[in-house]
Scaffold this active site. Structure first.
Site, PDB file in Angstrom:
ATOM      1  N   ASN A   1      35.199  16.152  -9.039  1.00 25.10           N
ATOM      2  CA  ASN A   1      34.725  17.445  -8.526  1.00 25.10           C
ATOM      3  C   ASN A   1      35.361  17.645  -7.152  1.00 25.10           C
ATOM      4  OD1 ASN A   1      33.377  19.672  -7.626  1.00 25.10           O
ATOM      5  ND2 ASN A   1      31.395  18.642  -7.360  1.00 25.10           N
TER       6      ASN A   1
ATOM      7  N   LYS B   1      35.229  20.128  -5.319  1.00 25.77           N
ATOM      8  CA  LYS B   1      34.452  21.052  -4.467  1.00 25.77           C
ATOM      9  C   LYS B   1      35.392  22.100  -3.857  1.00 25.77           C
ATOM     10  CE  LYS B   1      31.391  17.240  -3.438  1.00 25.77           C
ATOM     11  NZ  LYS B   1      30.081  16.945  -2.934  1.00 25.77           N
TER      12      LYS B   1
ATOM     13  N   HIS C   1      25.155  21.930 -10.357  1.00 30.65           N
ATOM     14  CA  HIS C   1      25.396  20.970  -9.278  1.00 30.65           C
ATOM     15  C   HIS C   1      24.367  21.196  -8.169  1.00 30.65           C
ATOM     16  CE1 HIS C   1      27.333  18.845  -5.977  1.00 30.65           C
ATOM     17  NE2 HIS C   1      28.023  18.196  -6.896  1.00 30.65           N
TER      18      HIS C   1
ATOM     19  N   GLU D   1      24.614  21.292  -5.099  1.00 29.18           N
ATOM     20  CA  GLU D   1      25.052  22.218  -4.040  1.00 29.18           C
ATOM     21  C   GLU D   1      24.815  23.666  -4.483  1.00 29.18           C
ATOM     22  OE1 GLU D   1      29.002  20.635  -3.342  1.00 29.18           O
ATOM     23  OE2 GLU D   1      28.086  18.780  -2.648  1.00 29.18           O
TER      24      GLU D   1
ATOM     25  N   GLU E   1      22.822  12.862 -10.457  1.00 34.43           N
ATOM     26  CA  GLU E   1      23.352  12.820  -9.093  1.00 34.43           C
ATOM     27  C   GLU E   1      22.191  12.923  -8.107  1.00 34.43           C
ATOM     28  OE1 GLU E   1      27.721  14.079  -8.909  1.00 34.43           O
ATOM     29  OE2 GLU E   1      26.555  15.906  -8.771  1.00 34.43           O
TER      30      GLU E   1
ATOM     31  N   GLY F   1      27.871  12.724  -1.159  1.00 31.94           N
ATOM     32  CA  GLY F   1      28.634  12.929   0.071  1.00 31.94           C
ATOM     33  C   GLY F   1      28.063  12.204   1.279  1.00 31.94           C
TER      34      GLY F   1
ATOM     35  N   SER G   1      28.544   9.402  -4.111  1.00 34.54           N
ATOM     36  CA  SER G   1      29.259   8.420  -3.302  1.00 34.54           C
ATOM     37  C   SER G   1      29.818   7.258  -4.124  1.00 34.54           C
ATOM     38  CB  SER G   1      28.368   7.902  -2.165  1.00 34.54           C
ATOM     39  OG  SER G   1      28.026   8.960  -1.293  1.00 34.54           O
TER      40      SER G   1
HETATM   41  C1  PEP Z   1      29.660  15.438  -6.256  1.00 37.28           C
HETATM   42  O1  PEP Z   1      30.056  16.346  -5.549  1.00 37.28           O
HETATM   43  O2  PEP Z   1      29.306  15.680  -7.410  1.00 37.28           O
HETATM   44  C2  PEP Z   1      29.648  14.080  -5.719  1.00 37.28           C
HETATM   45  C3  PEP Z   1      29.133  13.129  -6.437  1.00 37.28           C
HETATM   46  O3  PEP Z   1      30.187  13.914  -4.467  1.00 37.28           O
HETATM   47  P1  PEP Z   1      30.470  12.504  -3.738  1.00 37.28           P
HETATM   48  O4  PEP Z   1      31.149  11.603  -4.727  1.00 37.28           O
HETATM   49  O5  PEP Z   1      31.355  12.850  -2.582  1.00 37.28           O
HETATM   50  O6  PEP Z   1      29.151  11.956  -3.310  1.00 37.28           O
END
Ligand code: PEP
Length: 258
Positions: A10, A12, A98, A100, A174, A180, A219
């Site tokens: 992803n 983003k 997601h 976000e 997630e 992040g 992460s």
């Molecule tokens: C994500 O944006 O779905 C995500 C898991 O980000 P990160 O790996 O940076 O935590």
């Protein structure tokens, strides 16, 4: 039940034409057919770069997808992109729900379910995201939150209008506190959540629950990927930050394939 792992990047709201080209070139060079026979790989750039992804990845076996999709088929939805348009761009996947989007755009469970339904109708694979916030986890509400989110997704999945085989329906657990932040769920925490999600899907009448891939996201890095992917109900990863660094993303793909 053998489920082929999926690793999806992803991106983003990151990237530009030059940086994307370098990243896509590295993926194309290093993700050979032998590796792709053991792990499915997809990248999800911002909408304007889907054509670039198609140009670089077409014919390689690496898939590309979008980070969202409109809940309606067409019409007066300024700023949205429809599932049919994603099909035109060769997208095999769309991320929906997601955290976000849920947090910044106020997306509801009902809207997430509507996006899943439209993907089903157009044959776009879905990666449906769920996860609890830190406050919810600390209040002991993780299962209540996941249960609510999964129930909405399951309602869309059991609807008979379906042009998606089971392997194109993917959930991504997630935990919001891990996205992040550099904080990751331990493999045991991820496994407990994934098991709960799979059982909940089955309880809601989704007969492909056992075949459904459930990705972990939050992460994931080369250093923690192997431990997470070793868990029986962790079927790959949704990767944010590390998907922008070719060597890291490739190492995570290899960990999933091992
Ligand atoms: C994500 O944006 O779905 C995500 C898991 O980000 P990160 O790996 O940076 O935590």
């Amino acid at each position: 039940m053998a489920r082929k792992p999926l690793v999806a990047g992803n991106w983003k709201m990151n990237g530009d034409i030059v940086a994307n080209e370098q990243l896509l070139t590295a993926l194309r060079a290093d993700l050979g057919r032998a590796l792709l026979s053991r792990v499915e790989v997809a990248v999800c750039p911002p909408y304007p770069y889907l054509g670039q992804a198609a140009a670089w990845l077409g014919g390689t076996g690496i898939a590309w997808g979008a980070q969202n999709v409109a809940a309606l088929p067409n019409g007066a939805c300024t700023g949205d992109v429809s599932a049919a348009m994603l099909v035109d761009l060769g997208c095999q996947w769309a991320i929906v729900g997601h955290s976000e989007r849920r947090q910044m755009a106020g997306e509801t469970d009902a809207q997430v379910a509507a996006r899943i339904s439209i993907c089903k109708l157009h044959g776009v694979g879905v990666i449906a995201c769920i996860g609890e916030t830190l406050d919810e986890r600390e209040a002991g509400r993780t299962e209540a939150v996941l249960g609510r989110q999964v129930d909405a997704i399951a309602a869309a999945l059991v609807d008979p209008v379906h042009r998606l085989p089971a392997q194109r329906v993917v959930l991504a657990y997630e935990p919001v506190w891990a996205i992040g932040t550099g904080r990751t769920a331990s493999p045991e925490m991820a496994q407990a959540a994934h098991r709960f999600v799979r059982e909940r899907l089955a309880r809601q009448g989704y007969r492909h629950a056992n075949a459904t891939r459930i990705l972990y996201g939050g992460s994931v890095k080369p250093a923690n990927a192997t431990g997470l992917f070793a868990m029986p109900d962790v079927d790959g990863g949704l990767i944010g930050g590390a998907s922008l660094v070719a060597d890291e993303f490739l190492a995570i793909c290899r960990a999933a394939a091992a």
